[in-house]
Write an enzyme that holds these catalytic residues in place. Structure first.
Site, PDB file in Angstrom:
ATOM      1  N   ASN A  10      29.701  44.286 -32.363  1.00  0.00           N
ATOM      2  CA  ASN A  10      29.552  43.605 -33.648  1.00  0.00           C
ATOM      3  C   ASN A  10      29.128  42.176 -33.329  1.00  0.00           C
ATOM      4  OD1 ASN A  10      29.804  42.429 -36.126  1.00  0.00           O
ATOM      5  ND2 ASN A  10      31.904  43.105 -36.504  1.00  0.00           N
ATOM      6  N   ARG A  75      26.978  47.392 -35.160  1.00  0.00           N
ATOM      7  CA  ARG A  75      27.214  47.177 -36.582  1.00  0.00           C
ATOM      8  C   ARG A  75      26.095  46.267 -37.107  1.00  0.00           C
ATOM      9  NH1 ARG A  75      31.332  43.170 -39.534  1.00  0.00           N
ATOM     10  NH2 ARG A  75      30.957  43.918 -41.638  1.00  0.00           N
ATOM     11  N   HIS A 164      30.777  46.307 -46.201  1.00  0.00           N
ATOM     12  CA  HIS A 164      32.045  46.878 -45.701  1.00  0.00           C
ATOM     13  C   HIS A 164      32.073  48.395 -45.912  1.00  0.00           C
ATOM     14  CE1 HIS A 164      34.386  42.850 -46.450  1.00  0.00           C
ATOM     15  NE2 HIS A 164      33.871  42.881 -45.225  1.00  0.00           N
ATOM     16  N   ARG A 225      34.121  32.453 -48.569  1.00  0.00           N
ATOM     17  CA  ARG A 225      33.081  32.713 -49.575  1.00  0.00           C
ATOM     18  C   ARG A 225      33.664  32.677 -50.974  1.00  0.00           C
ATOM     19  NH1 ARG A 225      31.530  38.121 -46.939  1.00  0.00           N
ATOM     20  NH2 ARG A 225      31.139  37.375 -44.837  1.00  0.00           N
ATOM     21  N   GLU A 366      36.978  50.237 -38.203  1.00  0.00           N
ATOM     22  CA  GLU A 366      35.517  50.309 -38.328  1.00  0.00           C
ATOM     23  C   GLU A 366      34.868  50.740 -37.016  1.00  0.00           C
ATOM     24  OE1 GLU A 366      36.110  46.420 -40.207  1.00  0.00           O
ATOM     25  OE2 GLU A 366      34.269  46.829 -41.318  1.00  0.00           O
TER      26      GLU A 366
END
Ligand code: ADP
Length: 396
Positions: A10, A75, A164, A225, A366
């Site tokens: 990632n 990813r 996601h 965010r 993940e």
């Protein structure tokens, strides 16, 4: 060591996380290289970061050239409108990913950097991109469409993509199996609450709503965010505060959310600030919870009937107060938490036995999901007529 392992990478702008995964079992090793390219860092770029990652694995006694490595899974945040399956990477695919950079300027370019370096260092195994947007590719049009000029939207591929996805898909499958029911028989809400945060509504295994949009900026309040803001804020700052577009974008992505309101993004530290009477921290938390409840309410209405709500990721899995506050006082809607179960640990039910809607904590994974996607991509690429020859993987 397992006989078939996948290295999952990632690659972000300033950090590179890696995990060596047995798709049939546990993670075998993991680590991260941080502060890539920062002034005081000994890691100037992604090339150095990946070399460092390999050194770390080798310090753990793992030789990537001799450990049963069958694929490297990358990813990739944005797959645009075309990529919605795990995709074996070749020069043409990488070229297309580069073209997607304007859609995800903060995320895709560092992923491509990681892919390029990893392919150079490990040229003998397939490299496979797994997209964060993939699960939401077939969102119903009513959920995927922004109500803006349709020609402009079509020209610039503006739609709600959702992110996601790997986590929402994995957690929803785990939740169904936790309940001992087929995925197709449950309607669910998944709340992925980490530094990035998103919610999804999934009907019979099919996503029907999600909180992130064209970019991962929309929706819930996050670590740094803003989540939903009136787009008018953007033009107002541009016109009135004389901020440049990239400054506004950076403010909304990196200096907003809980950090923007409280000066701290980590929920453990935010909690101690609240306990010591910090009013800004309290407000940041209240705004975070308010937005989360609003989405839960909206998704209950979108689904009509909901069987299960799952919490996942750093905050969702570990912060009992967030779970309590997000769902407090909703007995009339069929949601009732059990205080003791909420304070426990691991995958579990945290609702009472009489709660109509089951509430679960489901740890996300993940990397495992990406590793399994890679195995699936290898298997289908090796099928005769699907781009493979003699059982060997061919680049698609
Ligand atoms: P990322 O999106 O970077 O993968 P994570 O899923 O690791 O993020 O979530 C990070 C967030 O989870 C941080 O705000 C952190 O404070 C929070 N978190 C992790 N562990 C705990 C804990 N035990 N209690 C409360 N919050 C936690």
């Amino acid at each position: 060591m397992a006989d078939r392992v996948v290295l999952v990478i990632n690659s972000g702008s300033s950090s590179l996380k890696f995990q060596l995964v047995d798709p049939a079992g546990p993670a075998l090793a993991s680590g991260s290289v941080e502060r890539i390219g920062e002034e005081s860092s000994s890691i100037p770029d992604h090339d150095a970061a990946l070399h460092r990652a390999f050194e770390m694995l080798s310090d753990d006694g793992i030789d990537l050239r001799n450990c049963g490595l069958v694929a490297v899974g990358h990813r990739v945040v944005h797959g645009g409108k075309d990529f919605h399956r795990p995709t074996v990477l070749d020069d043409a695919v990488i070229g297309k990913l580069e073209e997607l950079a304007p859609l995800a300027p903060l995320h895709n370019p560092p992923a491509v950097l990681g892919i390029r370096v990893a392919r150079k260092l490990l040229p003998d195994v397939p490299h496979i991109a797994v997209f964060d947007t993939a699960f939401f590719h077939d969102l119903p049009a009513a959920a995927a469409t922004y109500a803006i000029d349709r020609e402009l939207a079509a020209q610039w591929q503006i739609r709600r993509y959702g992110f996601h996805g790997t986590s929402h898909q994995y957690v929803s499958a785990q939740a169904a199996s936790f309940l001992g029911r087929p995925l197709a028989a449950v309607n669910q809400i998944v709340l992925h609450l980490g530094n990035g945060a998103s919610a999804s509504a999934i009907a019979a295994g099919r996503p029907v709503e999600t909180s992130m949009g064209l970019t991962p900026l929309e929706g819930l309040v996050m670590g740094t965010r803003s989540g939903d803001v009136d787009p008018g804020v953007f033009s107002y700052l541009w016109r009135t505060a004389n901020m440049r577009v990239d400054e506004i974008e950076s403010m909304l992505n990196h200096r907003s959310g809980v950090l923007g309101l409280a000066g701290e993004r980590d929920f453990r530290r935010l909690r101690s600030m609240i306990e010591s009477g910090d009013g800004a921290a309290r407000l940041a938390y209240d705004v975070f919870i308010h937005r989360l409840r609003k989405y839960v309410g909206a998704y209950l209405a979108v689904l009509g009937h909901t069987d299960v709500i799952s919490f996942t990721a750093g905050i969702g899995e570990h912060d009992a107060a967030v779970r309590r506050d997000a769902l407090a006082g909703l007995a009339e809607l069929g949601i009732e938490l059990d205080e003791d179960r909420n304070l426990g640990a691991g995958a579990r039910r945290i609702s009472t036995d009489r709660s109509h809607i089951a509430v679960l904590v489901i740890p996300t994974n993940e990397e495992l999901a990406i590793a399994r996607d890679c195995m699936g991509a290898i298997a289908s690429a090796a099928k005769p007529g699907a781009g493979g020859r003699d059982g060997r993987v061919e680049v698609l």
